[in-house]
Design an enzyme around this catalytic site. Structure first.
Site, PDB file in Angstrom:
ATOM      1  N   HIS A 129      -2.700  11.004   0.448  1.00 16.97           N
ATOM      2  CA  HIS A 129      -2.168  10.829   1.800  1.00 16.97           C
ATOM      3  C   HIS A 129      -1.498  12.156   2.177  1.00 16.97           C
ATOM      4  O   HIS A 129      -0.304  12.234   2.396  1.00 16.97           O
ATOM      5  CB  HIS A 129      -1.197   9.642   1.850  1.00 16.97           C
ATOM      6  CG  HIS A 129      -0.932   9.109   3.218  1.00 16.97           C
ATOM      7  ND1 HIS A 129      -1.086   7.768   3.549  1.00 16.97           N
ATOM      8  CD2 HIS A 129      -0.508   9.703   4.352  1.00 16.97           C
ATOM      9  CE1 HIS A 129      -0.748   7.577   4.811  1.00 16.97           C
ATOM     10  NE2 HIS A 129      -0.395   8.758   5.332  1.00 16.97           N
ATOM     11  N   TYR A 152      -4.301   2.315  15.777  1.00 14.23           N
ATOM     12  CA  TYR A 152      -3.106   2.371  16.630  1.00 14.23           C
ATOM     13  C   TYR A 152      -3.452   2.246  18.116  1.00 14.23           C
ATOM     14  O   TYR A 152      -2.796   1.515  18.842  1.00 14.23           O
ATOM     15  CB  TYR A 152      -2.342   3.687  16.387  1.00 14.23           C
ATOM     16  CG  TYR A 152      -1.727   3.725  14.999  1.00 14.23           C
ATOM     17  CD1 TYR A 152      -0.462   3.213  14.776  1.00 14.23           C
ATOM     18  CD2 TYR A 152      -2.443   4.201  13.911  1.00 14.23           C
ATOM     19  CE1 TYR A 152       0.093   3.194  13.500  1.00 14.23           C
ATOM     20  CE2 TYR A 152      -1.906   4.186  12.626  1.00 14.23           C
ATOM     21  CZ  TYR A 152      -0.638   3.683  12.429  1.00 14.23           C
ATOM     22  OH  TYR A 152      -0.100   3.641  11.161  1.00 14.23           O
ATOM     23  N   GLU A 167      -7.087   8.821   6.128  1.00 11.80           N
ATOM     24  CA  GLU A 167      -7.342   9.517   7.396  1.00 11.80           C
ATOM     25  C   GLU A 167      -7.776  10.972   7.212  1.00 11.80           C
ATOM     26  O   GLU A 167      -7.053  11.905   7.619  1.00 11.80           O
ATOM     27  CB  GLU A 167      -6.101   9.449   8.298  1.00 11.80           C
ATOM     28  CG  GLU A 167      -5.690   8.033   8.627  1.00 11.80           C
ATOM     29  CD  GLU A 167      -4.449   7.952   9.521  1.00 11.80           C
ATOM     30  OE1 GLU A 167      -3.937   9.001   9.925  1.00 11.80           O
ATOM     31  OE2 GLU A 167      -3.999   6.831   9.796  1.00 11.80           O
ATOM     32  N   ASN A 171      -7.296   2.213   9.850  1.00 10.56           N
ATOM     33  CA  ASN A 171      -5.953   2.412  10.396  1.00 10.56           C
ATOM     34  C   ASN A 171      -6.108   2.457  11.904  1.00 10.56           C
ATOM     35  O   ASN A 171      -6.778   3.348  12.443  1.00 10.56           O
ATOM     36  CB  ASN A 171      -5.360   3.742   9.916  1.00 10.56           C
ATOM     37  CG  ASN A 171      -5.143   3.782   8.412  1.00 10.56           C
ATOM     38  OD1 ASN A 171      -5.327   2.788   7.718  1.00 10.56           O
ATOM     39  ND2 ASN A 171      -4.742   4.930   7.903  1.00 10.56           N
ATOM     40  N   ARG A 201       0.865  -1.186   0.000  1.00  8.66           N
ATOM     41  CA  ARG A 201       0.000   0.000   0.000  1.00  8.66           C
ATOM     42  C   ARG A 201       0.898   1.231   0.000  1.00  8.66           C
ATOM     43  O   ARG A 201       1.621   1.481   0.964  1.00  8.66           O
ATOM     44  CB  ARG A 201      -0.906  -0.013   1.236  1.00  8.66           C
ATOM     45  CG  ARG A 201      -1.724   1.239   1.355  1.00  8.66           C
ATOM     46  CD  ARG A 201      -2.722   1.254   2.514  1.00  8.66           C
ATOM     47  NE  ARG A 201      -3.364   2.553   2.488  1.00  8.66           N
ATOM     48  CZ  ARG A 201      -3.363   3.424   3.494  1.00  8.66           C
ATOM     49  NH1 ARG A 201      -2.841   3.117   4.666  1.00  8.66           N
ATOM     50  NH2 ARG A 201      -3.923   4.612   3.345  1.00  8.66           N
ATOM     51  N   GLU A 249      -3.528   0.096   8.244  1.00  3.21           N
ATOM     52  CA  GLU A 249      -2.318   0.501   8.961  1.00  3.21           C
ATOM     53  C   GLU A 249      -2.410  -0.028  10.383  1.00  3.21           C
ATOM     54  O   GLU A 249      -3.491   0.035  10.995  1.00  3.21           O
ATOM     55  CB  GLU A 249      -2.176   2.033   9.065  1.00  3.21           C
ATOM     56  CG  GLU A 249      -1.779   2.729   7.806  1.00  3.21           C
ATOM     57  CD  GLU A 249      -1.587   4.234   8.007  1.00  3.21           C
ATOM     58  OE1 GLU A 249      -1.315   4.680   9.139  1.00  3.21           O
ATOM     59  OE2 GLU A 249      -1.737   4.955   7.004  1.00  3.21           O
TER      60      GLU A 249
HETATM   61  O1  IFM Z   1       2.751   7.877   9.785  1.00  5.02           O
HETATM   62  C1  IFM Z   1       1.374   7.941   9.966  1.00  5.02           C
HETATM   63  C2  IFM Z   1       0.662   7.696   8.651  1.00  5.02           C
HETATM   64  O2  IFM Z   1       1.068   8.598   7.672  1.00  5.02           O
HETATM   65  C3  IFM Z   1      -0.823   7.848   8.846  1.00  5.02           C
HETATM   66  N1  IFM Z   1      -1.295   7.043   9.934  1.00  5.02           N
HETATM   67  C4  IFM Z   1      -0.576   7.101  11.183  1.00  5.02           C
HETATM   68  C5  IFM Z   1       0.904   6.897  10.940  1.00  5.02           C
HETATM   69  C6  IFM Z   1       1.670   6.968  12.278  1.00  5.02           C
HETATM   70  O3  IFM Z   1       1.492   8.208  12.863  1.00  5.02           O
END
Ligand code: IFM
Length: 449
Positions: free
Chosen positions: A119, A291, A164, A289, A75, A359
């Site tokens: 992006h 985290y 995002e 995505n 990706r 992500e």
């Molecule tokens: O690096 C970023 C990415 O560009 C978008 N999502 C979160 C990642 C980590 O912060």
């Protein structure tokens, strides 16, 4: 091999400005990130993406590395200012050629390309004309998307419109942590609408039987710190801005009225009801995505600091609560089970929509040992725990179709510059040498043995 279903997609992700470098080569125009990074004080370590990982020249080596990790999908994102240097005008064939070479190299290595069209690197001239606060940018995005797709759809079958949009709108136009670095208060919600409109217009322009199209969002589970009414209301507001403001128009064809009321934007949005059918054009998949989760509470008293604009206009009076979880170097709490929560949240809204984790990863202050190893045990554990959750949600019946690690290799982490490393592969920024970290070796073993 893993216990994942046949055909489950394993990949790694990057983004153009974070890895490519070569910002002035072959006709590329300036983007808002060039301007932002070159503005003193914007990037923590004073760096820019001018060179980054030099992926523009080293992409073949990088794709070989990706394939050597047992991954079969890449990706990447396409830089709008490489394809249309002024954002709206002549197309730059050299820019399109680069992405053709990149996609063809993927295919030669048995790697399926997944391209993200936006992006965050908006052509600077479009920002000068109002950026995402004006409707015209959505229409220019549709045109760029259509041109790019027409040129590359023979080699790229999987597309994402935006990455995002929450970050583009709220960090770009809310608290100025990202380019273009504006603080527009609740007007940042106009950027939300224009980004989503751009997504819908592009989706309609790209639609074809051979093409699979989605969007990559960054929804996060939001938990109230307690069951008190005030904390639950704080969670409602945070969830509204982070999740429902994007998921509801995309999947249900309506904006959440409480969010528009909280932000004082009801009247502005009322003018654009006719855009909702465009925004909610059915997608082929949705990318998540993920985290970390958020736990929030209402403050005891007003905490708004007028000197520090809120990322979440309308929800200034929220406090993030430390629930004692371990954190990555970004300060993000680690809670793998929340990945399951967020996937179920999306699945509840759109039960048949295929999902991808587009992500997932963690930053740690890696050290290179005397014998050249990067023993990133914490990152390995983070990835393993989150991959295990993917397996659980699939067993639970969710249509999760793939997992992309963030990120293939260390790169320019936006306002943190090069001070945060998320890669499976270490990059020595002096020499551009790539070294697979222990997490990368672990993933290869997991996928291939
Ligand atoms: O690096 C970023 C990415 O560009 C978008 N999502 C979160 C990642 C980590 O912060």
């Amino acid at each position: 091999m893993t216990n994942f279903p046949d055909g489950f997609v394993w990949g790694a992700a990057t983004a153009s400005y974070q890895v490519e470098g070569a910002v002035s080569e072959d006709g590329r125009g300036p983007s808002i990130w060039d301007t932002f990074a070159h503005t003193p004080g914007r990037i923590a370590d004073g760096s820019t993406g001018d060179v980054a990982d030099d992926h523009y020249h080293r992409y073949a080596e990088d794709i070989r590395l990706l394939a050597s990790l047992g991954l079969t999908a890449y990706r990447f994102s396409i830089a709008w200012p490489r394809v249309i240097p002024t954002g709206d005008g002549a197309t730059n064939p050299a820019g399109l050629d680069f992405y053709r070479r990149l996609a063809e190299t993927c295919l030669e290595h048995g790697v399926t390309p997944y391209a993200t069209l936006y992006h965050w690197d908006l052509p600077q001239p479009l920002e000068d004309a109002g950026g995402w606060l004006v409707r015209d940018t959505a229409e220019r995005f549709r045109d760029y998307a259509a041109i790019t797709h027409a040129a590359l759809s023979d080699v790229i079958k999987n597309w994402m419109t935006l990455n995002e949009p929450w970050c583009s709108a709220f960090l770009g136009y809310g608290n100025a942590e990202h380019a273009p670095g504006r603080t527009e208060g609740a007007s940042a919600l106009k950027a939300v609408h224009h980004l989503l409109l751009g997504h819908g217009l592009a989706l309609r322009a790209l639609r074809s039987p051979e093409t699979s199209i989605g969007i990559a969002l960054n929804p996060a589970p939001v938990y109230a710190a307690s069951s008190s009414e005030a904390d639950r209301d704080a969670a409602r507001r945070a969830d509204g801005l982070r999740n429902r403001l994007f998921l509801d128009p995309l999947l249900l064809g309506k904006y959440p009225s409480d969010v528009l009321e909280d932000t004082g934007m009801t009247d502005w949005f009322a003018q654009y009801d006719a855009d909702l059918p465009v925004i909610s054009t059915p997608m082929d998949f949705l990318g998540v995505n993920y985290y970390c989760p958020q736990t929030v509470a209402a403050p005891d008293g007003p905490i708004t600091d007028p000197g520090k604009p809120s990322t979440l206009p309308g929800s200034e009076n929220l406090v993030a609560v430390d629930t004692g979880l371990e954190r990555t170097q970004m300060g993000w709490p680690i809670q793998p089970s929340s990945l399951g929560d967020v996937l179920r949240m999306v699945n509840d809204l759109a039960p048949d929509l295929p999902l991808y984790v587009t992500e997932n990863g963690a930053a740690y202050p890696d050290e290179v040992t005397a014998d050249g190893q990067i023993e990133d045990t914490e990152r390995r554990s983070y990835l393993e725990q989150h991959i295990n959750v993917c397996q659980q949600v699939i067993s639970g019946g969710l249509p999760l179709k793939g997992y992309f690690a963030w990120t293939l290799m260390d790169n320019f982490e936006w306002s943190f510059g090069y001070s945060r490393r998320f890669g499976l592969v270490h990059v020595d920024y002096q020499t551009q040498a790539r070294t697979i970290k222990h997490s990368g070796h672990w993933l290869r073993d997991y996928l291939t043995t």
